[in-house]
Write a protein that holds these residues in place. Structure first.
Motif, mmCIF file in Angstrom:
data_model
loop_
_atom_site.group_PDB
_atom_site.id
_atom_site.type_symbol
_atom_site.label_atom_id
_atom_site.label_comp_id
_atom_site.label_asym_id
_atom_site.label_seq_id
_atom_site.Cartn_x
_atom_site.Cartn_y
_atom_site.Cartn_z
ATOM 1 N N TYR A 102 0.835 -1.206 0.000
ATOM 2 C CA TYR A 102 0.000 0.000 0.000
ATOM 3 C C TYR A 102 0.873 1.260 0.000
ATOM 4 O O TYR A 102 0.581 2.229 -0.702
ATOM 5 C CB TYR A 102 -0.940 -0.001 1.209
ATOM 6 C CG TYR A 102 -1.985 1.081 1.129
ATOM 7 C CD1 TYR A 102 -3.134 0.911 0.368
ATOM 8 C CD2 TYR A 102 -1.801 2.293 1.795
ATOM 9 C CE1 TYR A 102 -4.089 1.909 0.271
ATOM 10 C CE2 TYR A 102 -2.752 3.302 1.712
ATOM 11 C CZ TYR A 102 -3.893 3.103 0.945
ATOM 12 O OH TYR A 102 -4.822 4.098 0.843
ATOM 13 N N SER A 122 9.663 1.475 15.249
ATOM 14 C CA SER A 122 8.809 0.577 16.025
ATOM 15 C C SER A 122 9.629 -0.479 16.721
ATOM 16 O O SER A 122 9.338 -0.848 17.862
ATOM 17 C CB SER A 122 7.785 -0.132 15.143
ATOM 18 O OG SER A 122 7.189 0.758 14.269
ATOM 19 N N THR A 157 6.734 -3.796 14.932
ATOM 20 C CA THR A 157 7.214 -3.427 13.601
ATOM 21 C C THR A 157 6.093 -3.583 12.580
ATOM 22 O O THR A 157 5.853 -2.696 11.755
ATOM 23 C CB THR A 157 8.412 -4.313 13.202
ATOM 24 O OG1 THR A 157 9.372 -4.266 14.251
ATOM 25 C CG2 THR A 157 9.045 -3.830 11.925
ATOM 26 N N ALA A 158 5.380 -4.699 12.660
ATOM 27 C CA ALA A 158 4.285 -4.927 11.713
ATOM 28 C C ALA A 158 3.220 -3.848 11.856
ATOM 29 O O ALA A 158 2.747 -3.287 10.860
ATOM 30 C CB ALA A 158 3.690 -6.310 11.931
ATOM 31 N N VAL A 159 2.849 -3.535 13.103
ATOM 32 C CA VAL A 159 1.834 -2.503 13.326
ATOM 33 C C VAL A 159 2.342 -1.152 12.834
ATOM 34 O O VAL A 159 1.618 -0.393 12.191
ATOM 35 C CB VAL A 159 1.445 -2.434 14.825
ATOM 36 C CG1 VAL A 159 0.551 -1.240 15.097
ATOM 37 C CG2 VAL A 159 0.749 -3.702 15.248
ATOM 38 N N GLY A 160 3.625 -0.859 13.106
ATOM 39 C CA GLY A 160 4.213 0.411 12.685
ATOM 40 C C GLY A 160 4.170 0.567 11.168
ATOM 41 O O GLY A 160 3.786 1.624 10.656
ATOM 42 N N ILE A 161 4.538 -0.497 10.472
ATOM 43 C CA ILE A 161 4.531 -0.447 9.005
ATOM 44 C C ILE A 161 3.111 -0.233 8.487
ATOM 45 O O ILE A 161 2.867 0.621 7.637
ATOM 46 C CB ILE A 161 5.127 -1.754 8.417
ATOM 47 C CG1 ILE A 161 6.627 -1.807 8.696
ATOM 48 C CG2 ILE A 161 4.853 -1.865 6.924
ATOM 49 C CD1 ILE A 161 7.298 -3.077 8.224
ATOM 50 N N LEU A 162 2.194 -0.981 9.059
ATOM 51 C CA LEU A 162 0.809 -0.895 8.601
ATOM 52 C C LEU A 162 0.245 0.509 8.829
ATOM 53 O O LEU A 162 -0.446 1.066 7.967
ATOM 54 C CB LEU A 162 -0.042 -1.943 9.336
ATOM 55 C CG LEU A 162 -1.377 -2.282 8.690
ATOM 56 C CD1 LEU A 162 -1.161 -2.829 7.296
ATOM 57 C CD2 LEU A 162 -2.134 -3.296 9.530
ATOM 58 N N ALA A 199 2.025 3.391 9.198
ATOM 59 C CA ALA A 199 2.730 4.401 8.415
ATOM 60 C C ALA A 199 2.320 4.351 6.950
ATOM 61 O O ALA A 199 2.383 5.360 6.244
ATOM 62 C CB ALA A 199 4.237 4.201 8.548
ATOM 63 N N SER A 200 1.896 3.187 6.476
ATOM 64 C CA SER A 200 1.556 3.064 5.062
ATOM 65 C C SER A 200 0.262 3.803 4.735
ATOM 66 O O SER A 200 -0.040 4.046 3.572
ATOM 67 C CB SER A 200 1.404 1.594 4.684
ATOM 68 O OG SER A 200 0.203 1.097 5.218
ATOM 69 N N GLY A 201 -0.510 4.149 5.764
ATOM 70 C CA GLY A 201 -1.775 4.824 5.513
ATOM 71 C C GLY A 201 -2.899 3.865 5.184
ATOM 72 O O GLY A 201 -4.030 4.264 4.928
ATOM 73 N N PHE A 202 -2.576 2.560 5.236
ATOM 74 C CA PHE A 202 -3.594 1.563 4.887
ATOM 75 C C PHE A 202 -4.761 1.598 5.864
ATOM 76 O O PHE A 202 -5.917 1.483 5.474
ATOM 77 C CB PHE A 202 -2.965 0.163 4.867
ATOM 78 C CG PHE A 202 -3.943 -0.936 4.581
ATOM 79 C CD1 PHE A 202 -4.392 -1.151 3.292
ATOM 80 C CD2 PHE A 202 -4.422 -1.742 5.599
ATOM 81 C CE1 PHE A 202 -5.306 -2.161 3.021
ATOM 82 C CE2 PHE A 202 -5.335 -2.756 5.336
ATOM 83 C CZ PHE A 202 -5.771 -2.958 4.041
#
Lengths: 205, 175
Positions: free
Chosen positions: A16, A33, B57-62, B64-67
């Motif tokens: 995305y 994070s 990390t997974a939550v941070g990426i998700l 930050a992506s704006g998804f």
């Protein structure tokens, strides 16, 4: 499931972000994070060790046993296949009490202990020492599912931090939500219990 | 209100006092026992650190992506049809992933609409009857090396959904 969930979160995020031009943000977020997780663990180490120490005293003094004894009807209702007196009962009882009181930090060590004991229960079922359905290693038992779903349904009676935020942001009556909060928590926990019951019934057939 | 905050200030010291009193009455070596328990707590946290790094990390990426914003916007348009205010959807979505991020969104709702508005009340109640699903599931399941979680996620989502619905209805009754 956890593997797919985790991979799904990361892959969705990256794809995305690539599509919307936010790749640099993702890079920063990934690094930050990971760093944040360590910072959180440092904080957690202090509080969780404190509560684990106190829990150890409480359990040596027999407080936890007497509480789980008093909660027997509730435990029997939530976990019908968990034999009375199983060590998991004590940890589950301690976790529930800590959650009721809103002591999240105290609930975590007790909850992890409960999961460990439930893991041993599954081991015993596999080797035939305990009655109940034997599942393959790495698969959650009914009790684990119930324990987590009930935990996620939130058991906290008085949402102290929400009340604090409300008063900070100038609410005329910050604690006005307590009654409604308890009612909503009862609805979510009730749903959790009914759901677990239905799943257990279905699987038995 | 005063009494409640007063009680919540007192609950931790009171419980500590009670536990230590009982320990001494039962003639337990309280300090030794405490240290033994604290050691196991320390090891517990050290054990969940890798899980937390992975999860955050997974939550941070998700995030930050704006998804999540896109998903909230999409869900918002759907939930309005069943009477769930679109303004609360981001809070409801983020709440499942991160408690601190959800607290930030709760404060945004307070700033924008007021603490005692319908939305402020609904958000407050929703925050108090839900938990961070993914944090709880990964920390507890990873600790016992369970990856096949069966119906846990479905059940957690059902409980959260019921709590959210109840929050909106109850907030409507309070106005």
């Amino acid at each position: 499931m956890l593997n797919y969930l985790w991979a799904g979160m990361i892959l969705t995020g990256i794809v995305y972000a690539a599509a919307t031009g936010r790749i640099p943000d993702v890079t920063n977020a990934a690094v930050d994070s990971a760093k944040e997780a360590v910072a959180l663990c440092v904080t957690m180490t202090g509080v969780i060790s404190l509560w684990s120490g106190l829990m150890e005293i409480a359990s040596a003094a027999g407080i936890i046993r007497s509480i789980s004894g008093k909660m027997q009807p509730l435990l029997k209702f939530l976990y019908p296949d968990l034999p009375a007196g199983h060590p998991a009962q004590k940890s589950i009882a301690a976790n529930m009490i800590a959650n009721f009181l809103g002591l999240g930090w105290a609930a975590t060590p007790a909850g992890l202990k409960a999961m460990e004991e439930l893991g041993k229960l599954e081991d015993d079922r596999r080797s035939g020492r305990m009655s109940g359905p034997a599942r393959r290693k790495g698969t959650a038992g009914n009790e684990m599912c119930t324990f987590l779903i009930v935990n996620i349904s939130s058991l906290q009676l008085i949402p102290v931090n929400v009340i604090a935020y409300r008063s900070q942001y100038g609410s005329v009556n910050p604690s006005a939500i307590i009654g409604a909060g308890i009612a909503a928590t009862a609805v979510s926990t009730g749903t959790a219990v009914i759901f677990c019951r239905m799943m257990e019934r279905m699987k038995k057939r | 209100m005063r009494i409640l905050l007063f009680l919540s200030d007192f609950i931790v010291p009171f419980i500590i006092f009670l536990i230590i009193c009982f320990g001494i009455l039962k003639r337990i070596q309280v300090y030794d026992t405490f240290v033994k328990g604290a050691r196991s707590g320390f090891l517990t946290v050290a054990g969940i650190l890798p899980t937390l790094i992975g999860l955050m990390t997974a939550v941070g990426i998700l995030r930050a992506s704006g998804f999540l914003n896109w998903l909230s916007g999409l869900l918002g348009r759907i939930t309005v049809c069943i009477g769930f205010p679109g303004e609360l959807v981001p809070l409801a979505v983020v709440r499942m992933f991160s408690s601190s991020a959800a607290a930030g969104l709760l404060l945004d709702v307070y700033k924008e609409y007021g603490t005692d508005s319908f939305l402020g009340l609904a958000a407050s109640i929703a925050m108090s009857c839900t938990e961070t699903i993914f944090y709880t599931m990964s920390v507890y399941f990873m600790a016992v090396k369970v990856t096949k979680t069966r119906y846990t996620l479905t059940g957690a989502l059902a409980a959260t959904g019921a709590g959210l619905a109840a929050s909106v209805i109850l907030a409507g009754m309070m106005i």
